[in-house]
Design an enzyme around this catalytic site. Structure first.
Site, PDB file in Angstrom:
ATOM      1  CD  GLU A 250      -2.631   3.508  -5.241  1.00 47.92           C
ATOM      2  OE1 GLU A 250      -3.806   2.956  -5.531  1.00 47.92           O
ATOM      3  OE2 GLU A 250      -1.827   2.755  -4.571  1.00 47.92           O
TER       4      GLU A 250
ATOM      5  CG  HIS B 183      -3.176  -0.394  -6.764  1.00 46.07           C
ATOM      6  ND1 HIS B 183      -3.546   0.135  -5.541  1.00 46.07           N
ATOM      7  CD2 HIS B 183      -3.194  -1.665  -6.341  1.00 46.07           C
ATOM      8  CE1 HIS B 183      -3.639  -0.722  -4.507  1.00 46.07           C
ATOM      9  NE2 HIS B 183      -3.523  -1.818  -5.184  1.00 46.07           N
TER      10      HIS B 183
ATOM     11  NE  ARG C  66      -4.245  -1.189   0.092  1.00 44.89           N
ATOM     12  CZ  ARG C  66      -4.340  -2.415  -0.460  1.00 44.89           C
ATOM     13  NH1 ARG C  66      -3.504  -2.918  -1.440  1.00 44.89           N
ATOM     14  NH2 ARG C  66      -5.563  -3.017  -0.634  1.00 44.89           N
TER      15      ARG C  66
HETATM   16  C1  GLV Z   1      -5.204  -4.960  -4.049  1.00 47.49           C
HETATM   17  O1  GLV Z   1      -4.566  -4.005  -3.815  1.00 47.49           O
HETATM   18  C2  GLV Z   1      -5.947  -5.610  -2.947  1.00 47.49           C
HETATM   19  O2  GLV Z   1      -5.719  -5.538  -2.007  1.00 47.49           O
HETATM   20  O3  GLV Z   1      -6.556  -6.738  -3.632  1.00 47.49           O
END
Ligand code: GLV
Ligand code: GLV
Length: 339
Positions: free
Chosen positions: A279, A298, A250
């Site tokens: 983000e 991401h 994260r």
């Molecule tokens: C993506 O970042 C998830 O947590 O699935």
């Protein structure tokens, strides 16, 4: 709002809100069983629309861009039976607030482990061997000849990999590292059983030692108050100037200003980020001015197969919750205690 195609009629069917278009494997069973409203825009619902859309819902299928907190739960109403998050992470959800109201929360663990580890691996390789820079170099007409000194980087093979957070994904990255003959160090809140360590030839070390010894550091922790800004200026300073930092966990686990300082002053060789804080990363973020910082949007779990499996799991959690059954993968199983 996009409620056309996604609106199923039907009295008596549970009302649900699906906060984005997800793969068919997830959407189809939800549309078949529910009076579902689907947010069809590319961007997440703005807060006011989200709160309006969930009013009176029996279940919600949320994404990591949707904040689920007391305000959300109040607006949804007391009939809300389940929150199903289309992600393995659930830092967008105030889980204790859900638990206090007896609402189970589901996530999608397991199915994205290997896909996410693949991307972490791709980032390790790409940052070490400077792939985005090389591609930019070619397209800018700068490739004149084979260059003995051109775009040199560190070897991945035989190097030392430090894995911070040795859960499912961290271990899947370790498995890849074994094929590259790497020395594997890990750090977690506690040491894992010796069988787990032996399976990967991984050695538990304090974080300070891991950062000081590793040629590559890959982050695989959940975002919690303890891991927020884990990689601050001090800890980045413990890393070798030749090292590469990879983040697929994260964004807020890394202090972006401190990372910029380290990368721009030669404190680190490179960084590769699948996640940023915030983000999306603003286009004027100084990190984007650096050739040795690779950023992707991401996408760690973004294989077609895995996103389909995540959809199926999110649907299964949602539908189980609506039927009053135990979710296949609840993040707050304590909600079932004393039932
Ligand atoms: C993506 O970042 C998830 O947590 O699935
Ligand atoms: C590189 O292409 C080499 O042949 O060394």
């Amino acid at each position: 709002m996009g409620d056309g195609a996604g609106t199923g009629a039907g009295a008596g069917r549970p009302r649900v809100f699906v906060a984005r278009v997800i793969p068919e494997d997830g959407l189809a069973p939800v549309l078949a069983a529910c009076d579902a409203r689907v947010w069809e825009d590319e961007l997440p619902p703005p807060r006011a629309d989200l709160l309006r859309a969930i009013e009176g819902c029996d279940g919600v299928l949320t994404l990591l861009t949707d904040r689920v907190d007391d305000e959300f739960l109040d607006r949804a109403g007391p009939q809300l039976k389940v929150v199903s998050n289309y992600a393995v992470g659930f830092d967008n959800i105030d889980v204790p607030a859900c638990t206090r109201r007896g609402i189970p929360v589901g996530n999608t663990p397991g199915v994205l482990t290997e896909t996410t580890a693949d991307l972490a691996w791709a980032l390790i390789m790409a940052a070490a061997r400077r792939l985005p820079e090389g591609d930019r170099y070619v397209r800018a007409s700068r490739w004149k000849t084979w260059g003995p000194m051109l775009l040199l980087g560190p070897d991945v093979y035989d190097a030392t990999l430090g894995i911070v957070g040795f859960g499912r994904i961290g271990q899947a990255v370790a498995r890849r590292a074994m094929g590259f003959g790497m020395t594997i160090l890990y750090h977690d809140v506690s040491q894992l059983p010796v069988e787990v360590e032996a399976a990967y030839g991984a050695t538990f070390v304090p974080l300070e030692e891991l950062l000081a010894r590793s040629d590559f550091v890959s982050l695989h922790v959940n975002l919690t108050p303890e891991t927020r800004q884990l990689m601050n200026a001090e800890r980045l300073g413990w890393m070798k100037p030749s090292a590469v930092l990879v983040n697929t966990s994260r964004g807020p686990v890394v202090d972006p200003r401190a990372l910029y300082d380290a990368l721009s002053r030669g404190g680190l060789f490179a960084a590769a980020l699948d996640v940023t804080d915030p983000e999306p990363i603003p286009l004027d973020d100084p990190l984007l001015t650096l050739d040795n910082c690779l950023v992707v949007p991401h996408i760690a779990s973004a294989s077609r197969a895995t996103r389909g499996k995540m959809g199926a799991m999110a649907a299964a959690n949602l539908l189980a919750g609506l039927r009053g059954e135990r979710l296949p993968t609840p993040v707050n199983p304590e909600v079932y205690e004393g039932r």
